[in-house]
Design a protein around this motif. Structure first.
Motif, mmCIF file in Angstrom:
data_model
loop_
_atom_site.group_PDB
_atom_site.id
_atom_site.type_symbol
_atom_site.label_atom_id
_atom_site.label_comp_id
_atom_site.label_asym_id
_atom_site.label_seq_id
_atom_site.Cartn_x
_atom_site.Cartn_y
_atom_site.Cartn_z
ATOM 1 N N SER A 1 0.635 -0.805 -8.228
ATOM 2 C CA SER A 1 1.265 -1.431 -6.887
ATOM 3 C C SER A 1 2.501 -0.932 -6.722
ATOM 4 C CB SER A 1 0.823 -2.802 -6.719
ATOM 5 O OG SER A 1 1.496 -3.379 -8.015
ATOM 6 N N GLU A 2 3.404 -0.561 -7.823
ATOM 7 C CA GLU A 2 4.705 -0.081 -7.903
ATOM 8 C C GLU A 2 5.130 1.214 -7.788
ATOM 9 O OE1 GLU A 2 6.259 -2.369 -11.168
ATOM 10 O OE2 GLU A 2 6.240 -4.302 -10.264
ATOM 11 N N LEU A 3 4.033 2.036 -7.974
ATOM 12 C CA LEU A 3 4.237 3.463 -7.954
ATOM 13 C C LEU A 3 4.835 4.043 -6.601
ATOM 14 C CD1 LEU A 3 0.839 4.848 -9.279
ATOM 15 C CD2 LEU A 3 3.287 5.333 -10.293
ATOM 16 N N ALA A 4 4.445 3.744 -5.498
ATOM 17 C CA ALA A 4 4.931 4.372 -4.299
ATOM 18 C C ALA A 4 4.523 3.314 -3.127
ATOM 19 C CB ALA A 4 4.147 5.917 -4.260
ATOM 20 N N ASP A 5 4.958 3.854 -1.889
ATOM 21 C CA ASP A 5 4.654 3.021 -0.845
ATOM 22 C C ASP A 5 3.375 3.790 -0.277
ATOM 23 O OD1 ASP A 5 4.994 1.631 1.374
ATOM 24 O OD2 ASP A 5 6.471 2.978 2.175
ATOM 25 N N ILE A 6 2.130 3.067 -0.514
ATOM 26 C CA ILE A 6 0.833 3.660 -0.242
ATOM 27 C C ILE A 6 0.432 3.206 1.039
ATOM 28 C CG2 ILE A 6 -1.254 3.891 -1.189
ATOM 29 C CD1 ILE A 6 -0.208 4.085 -4.020
ATOM 30 N N HIS A 7 -0.306 3.883 1.865
ATOM 31 C CA HIS A 7 -0.771 3.443 3.294
ATOM 32 C C HIS A 7 -2.278 3.777 3.162
ATOM 33 C CE1 HIS A 7 3.185 2.856 4.709
ATOM 34 N NE2 HIS A 7 3.610 3.901 3.774
ATOM 35 N N PHE A 8 -3.205 3.323 3.929
ATOM 36 C CA PHE A 8 -4.558 3.783 4.121
ATOM 37 C C PHE A 8 -4.787 3.811 5.527
ATOM 38 C CE2 PHE A 8 -3.726 1.143 0.487
ATOM 39 C CZ PHE A 8 -4.315 1.777 -0.555
ATOM 40 N N VAL A 9 -5.827 4.936 5.799
ATOM 41 C CA VAL A 9 -6.365 5.261 7.018
ATOM 42 C C VAL A 9 -7.830 5.471 6.850
ATOM 43 C CG1 VAL A 9 -5.740 7.700 7.409
ATOM 44 C CG2 VAL A 9 -5.837 6.303 9.429
ATOM 45 N N ARG A 10 -8.587 4.835 7.950
ATOM 46 C CA ARG A 10 -10.023 5.040 7.572
ATOM 47 C C ARG A 10 -10.403 6.480 8.424
ATOM 48 N NH1 ARG A 10 -13.719 1.329 5.485
ATOM 49 N NH2 ARG A 10 -12.543 -0.412 4.790
#
Ligand code: UTP
Length: 293
Positions: A95-104
């Protein structure tokens, strides 16, 4: 168009049919390679290349991916209470690696269709596409080399790898001409999953791309190709015929396709053998085991 900083896009919405039944209810990108899901290695590779914004394209049954990159306060509190700093660090790392986003993606209509889902997040910028089941040795600097070539040539860049003739039908294959640099080629054509006879070279496209945003309008009109899927290879073929062209960086290092059962097993054995905590015992056991074969 500005090239840097670039974002990474990890398509992880495929059906994973080569790894059934394990992938019936679980995405193949979450299969553990030793003790980390495959996709975590890919995010770590992006971070190592200087990328801090990652978009994961997820499909149905993919909540485990977003959960993995989320924090888990109750688990973290438990480990803190126990004073287990090592496990706490392991739990918090994703959870600290990068700014992670999701899209379906909705319907898995192909890799090209998955990449098109990144359009609004990426905007008018270059971006890296990294397949979530394709592991590149952490010692390699393939992605950085590709970003450098993209900046230098102002064109999309794909990673290529020599594959033996009996495996060529599994890949997109490039037709190429040399450039002034070793291991960098100009791509003049591409064929998705050709037969041995149709293959224009032994150089296959592997799961790393650094793309110019003008791939999006091409993907918007790319018709379904091989297997009825919207293929990224077909859009790159069109881009290669256009003004800027497409370049390939030839990769000669170690790579595992963890979406295929045999490669997956080899990845686990090799990576575990190299680990300080597991390697010595595993290597000794393997030597004994090999004698029984
Ligand atoms: P693959 O062809 O390796 O994935 O696609 P697949 O279809 O899941 O696998 P098999 O062949 O059935 O076992 C390459 C990458 O593109 C993603 C996959 O998740 C994989 O990382 N992909 C593929 C999508 O995100 N959406 C799609 O519609 C297709």
């Amino acid at each position: 168009m500005s090239n840097l900083p670039i974002k990474a896009v990890i398509p992880a919405a495929g059906l994973g049919t080569r790894f059934l039944p394990a992938t019936k209810a679980m995405p193949k990108e979450m299969l553990p390679v030793v003790d980390k899901p495959a996709i975590q290695y890919v995010v770590e590779e992006a971070v190592k290349a200087g990328i801090d914004d990652v978009l994961v394209i997820i499909g149905r049954r993919k909540n485990s991916i977003s959960d993995h990159f989320d924090s888990v306060p109750e688990l973290e509190a438990q480990l803190e209470l126990k004073g287990d700093a090592t496990k706490l660090a392991q739990v918090m790392a994703p959870s600290e690696l990068a700014d992670i986003h999701f899209v379906r993606q909705g319907d898995p209509k192909g890799l090209g269709h998955a990449v098109l889902r990144a359009k609004s997040h990426v905007g008018d910028h270059s971006f890296a596409v990294m397949l979530g089941d394709d592991l590149i040795d952490a010692k390699e600097d393939l992605l950085s080399r590709m970003i450098d070539q993209h900046t230098k040539r102002g064109a999309s860049v794909v990673a290529l790898m020599e594959v033996p003739p009996e495996h060529i039908h599994l890949y997109g294959v490039a037709q190429i001409e040399p450039t002034d640099e070793d291991d960098v080629v100009r791509i003049t054509g591409m064929v998705e999953k050709p037969s041995r006879e149709e293959a224009p070279s032994n150089l296959a496209v592997i799961g790393r791309y650094v793309l110019s945003p003008d791939i999006f309008p091409i993907l918007e009109h790319t018709a379904p190709g091989k297997g009825g899927e919207i293929q990224l290879t077909d859009a790159l073929e069109e881009q290669a015929r256009g003004e800027g062209g497409v370049y390939g960086v030839v990769f000669r290092g170690r790579r595992f396709d963890t979406g295929a059962k045999l490669d997956y097993i080899e990845a686990i054995v090799q990576l575990a053998c190299e680990r300080e905590d597991l390697g010595p015992e595993l290597r000794a056991w393997l030597k004994d085991f090999a004698k029984t074969l």
